[in-house]
Write a protein that holds these residues in place. Sequence first.
Motif, PDB file in Angstrom:
ATOM      1  N   CYS A  31       0.845  -1.200   0.000  1.00 13.70           N
ATOM      2  CA  CYS A  31       0.000   0.000   0.000  1.00 13.70           C
ATOM      3  C   CYS A  31       0.879   1.249   0.000  1.00 13.70           C
ATOM      4  N   ASP A  67      -5.183   0.521  -5.707  1.00 17.71           N
ATOM      5  CA  ASP A  67      -5.885   1.547  -6.476  1.00 17.71           C
ATOM      6  C   ASP A  67      -5.140   1.780  -7.795  1.00 17.71           C
ATOM      7  N   TRP A 116      -4.810  -6.257  -5.221  1.00 19.42           N
ATOM      8  CA  TRP A 116      -5.552  -6.263  -3.964  1.00 19.42           C
ATOM      9  C   TRP A 116      -4.988  -7.421  -3.145  1.00 19.42           C
ATOM     10  N   ASP A 128      -4.488   0.134   6.155  1.00 16.39           N
ATOM     11  CA  ASP A 128      -5.691   0.588   6.879  1.00 16.39           C
ATOM     12  C   ASP A 128      -6.738  -0.518   6.952  1.00 16.39           C
ATOM     13  N   GLY A 129      -6.313  -1.697   7.324  1.00 17.99           N
ATOM     14  CA  GLY A 129      -7.274  -2.788   7.355  1.00 17.99           C
ATOM     15  C   GLY A 129      -6.733  -4.036   8.006  1.00 17.99           C
ATOM     16  N   ASP A 175     -12.464  -8.301   1.689  1.00 17.80           N
ATOM     17  CA  ASP A 175     -13.055  -7.063   1.190  1.00 17.80           C
ATOM     18  C   ASP A 175     -13.130  -5.983   2.277  1.00 17.80           C
ATOM     19  N   LYS A 215     -12.799  -2.815   4.390  1.00 19.62           N
ATOM     20  CA  LYS A 215     -12.494  -1.411   4.121  1.00 19.62           C
ATOM     21  C   LYS A 215     -12.622  -0.629   5.408  1.00 19.62           C
ATOM     22  N   ALA A 216     -11.662   0.207   5.666  1.00 16.58           N
ATOM     23  CA  ALA A 216     -11.646   0.978   6.906  1.00 16.58           C
ATOM     24  C   ALA A 216     -12.835   1.930   6.964  1.00 16.58           C
ATOM     25  N   GLU A 217     -13.242   2.234   8.189  1.00 22.06           N
ATOM     26  CA  GLU A 217     -14.282   3.235   8.408  1.00 22.06           C
ATOM     27  C   GLU A 217     -13.618   4.506   8.918  1.00 22.06           C
ATOM     28  N   SER A 231      -8.734   7.113   9.801  1.00 16.85           N
ATOM     29  CA  SER A 231      -9.305   5.759   9.807  1.00 16.85           C
ATOM     30  C   SER A 231      -9.404   5.269  11.246  1.00 16.85           C
ATOM     31  N   ALA A 277     -10.099   0.169  11.950  1.00 13.07           N
ATOM     32  CA  ALA A 277      -9.128  -0.401  11.016  1.00 13.07           C
ATOM     33  C   ALA A 277      -7.966  -0.972  11.810  1.00 13.07           C
TER      34      ALA A 277
END
Length: 297
Positions: free
Chosen positions: A91, A117, A145, A172-173, A211, A213-215, A221, A224
Motif C-alpha cells: 500500500c 488503487d 488487492w 488501513d485494514g 473485502d 475497508k476501513a471506516e 481511519s 481499522a
Amino acid sequence: MLKKLIKKLSTLLSIGLQKQTKALSEQIGTVSAIEQINIGLSYNLLNQNNAAPSPFNSHGFKVYSQHEEDGLIWYIFSLIGATNKQCVEVCAGNGVECNSANLIVNHGWLGLLFDGDAANVKSARQFFHNHPSTRYWPPTIKHAWITKNNINQLILDERVEGEIDLLSLDIDGIDYWLWKELTVVKPRLVVLEFNHLLGPERSVTVPYREDFKAEFTEWGSDYAGASLNAFCKLAKKKGYRLIGTNRYATNAFFLREDIQHKWLPEVQPKDCFQHPRAIFGIEKRFPLIKDKTWIEV
C-alpha cells in the motif's frame, strides 16, 4: 599530551555534531540527500564516542513519508547498515507519500511497491519514471488487492525473496493478518501502521475479510488495523522487537532480533502513547468504535 589533545578535539567535534544532528533531525520538512548522509555520519561518530542517544522519535524528518518516518528509518539504517537495499511496501499509495520513496529516490534502493488503487499505481509509475534519480531504473510498482492468500506469491512473482532490508505495511485494514501470513521475505526492519485508538494494553485486530475497508471519521481511519500490543505479540513470534514509534503513535518500528544495537533497545507499548494526539484518540475517538467487532489475538 597528544592523546589528550586528540581526545579533547574528538569530544568537541562530537558535541558539535550532536547539536547539528539534533537540529536537522527535528525538522519536519524536506531534508536533502547530502544532509541525510551527513546526519548518518554524525550518528556513527557519536556512537563511536559513546555519546548518549537522544529519544528514538526525536530523529524524525519528512521527505516523502506521511509524517517523520523518513528520518526514523534513516536513523535506524545509519546505525545498522543496509545489506541489499531492497524494500517492499504494501500500500504505497501514489508513491510520492510512502515510506520507501526517500530510500529509492535519494539513496538508490531497489523497491517493490504495491497498491490496490489503479489510479495510485499510474501516478506512482509516472512519478518515478519522471524523477531524474529513478528514471533509468524505477521501482517495480504493481496493482494488486493483497490478501493473506496471495501476498507471498505476489512478492515471489517479482523474484523477491529471503532477506530484505525493509518491509513497510500500511493498508488501513487487515495489516495484522497480512504480516502474520508473510513468510517469503525476511525483513531486517518492519514499519507498519497500528491503531493507536486502541491504546497500549488491548491486543486486538479487525476480523479478517478480503473485502475489508476501513471506516473513517473526520480524524482519519478509526475502525481499522490492530493494536500495538497485538503487533508486539506477533512480532515476538516472528523474531522481532519493538524499538519505537513515530511521535504521533501511528507507525511502529520492529527490528529483527538478530540485529542488535545499543541505541535500538526494545521498548514497551506503554511508553509510546505520550503525544496529545494519541491521548485524544484513546479518550475521544475510541468510544466511537469500541462496540465494533474486534478479534483478540
